[in-house]
Write a protein that holds these residues in place. Structure first.
Motif: not given
Length: 198
Positions: A56-57, A59-60, A63, A111, A113, A140-141, A145
């Motif tokens: 699940s991570l 896939r992040q 981003r 990180t 975004q 979130t995440h 990441v």
């Protein structure tokens, strides 16, 4: 850059902190003032392909964009922006981190975004060792990441040690494991001899 640069640094504070960490200790303020600590079991994060990344991570990851030292002060502020009983970064320690960032010992792996800081990891670099001090996220995440990408980045750069200091359930999900004091000192000594760069 080799660890000797900092172990013999002309700045007394940089030299003192580098030698403390090279000896296996770390700084923390648990509300009783800044002190040196050691633990009997040290938590190490696997590097590169050895890291377990939950599907699940995975896939992040796309981003976020990653950077080194692009917004160090933002990462430091994010790591401090928690209730006092959840962070060991006091005003004094924050000032020390800022000073050590200027002398090149402390770094942030971040990180981003949409052009904004989303999370990051704060740590010391000594030779081929990255000694993680704290991490945070505002998205979130983002911190997860950051940890995954830091592990991959360190592996690619030739680092051999990603030290998380103290194990917790969050880190355990990534395959973080503990080693005893003698094993840790041996791995740290090997890492200190490497002339790699973040």
């Amino acid at each position: 850059m080799g660890a000797d640069t900092f172990l013999n640094h002309p700045d007394p504070l940089t030299r003192e902190v580098a030698r403390g960490y090279a000896g296996g200790s770390f700084l923390m303020d648990n509300g009783q003032g800044l002190q040196w600590y050691t633990v009997s079991a040290r938590a190490l994060v696997p590097l590169g392909s050895g890291l377990h990344v939950p599907r699940s991570l995975n896939r992040q990851i796309s981003r976020f964009q990653v950077a080194v030292d692009l917004d160090f002060e933002g990462v430091l502020a994010g790591c401090r922006d928690r209730p006092r009983d959840e962070t060991w970064i006091s005003d004094e320690l924050a000032g020390i981190y800022l000073h050590l960032h200027r002398t090149g010992l402390v770094h942030s792996f971040e990180t981003h975004q949409d052009g904004h800081l989303a999370g990051g990891v704060l740590g010391l670099v000594l030779g081929g060792a990255f000694i993680g001090e704290s991490m945070f996220h505002s998205v979130t995440h983002a911190s997860k990441v950051a940890l995954v990408q830091l592990s991959r980045h360190l592996s690619a750069q030739g680092f051999t040690l990603l030290d998380a200091q103290i194990q917790n359930p969050h880190l355990e999900r990534f395959g973080t494991y503990e080693v005893g004091g003698a094993a840790y000192r041996r791995l740290l000594k090997e890492a200190l001899g490497l002339g790699v760069s973040l």
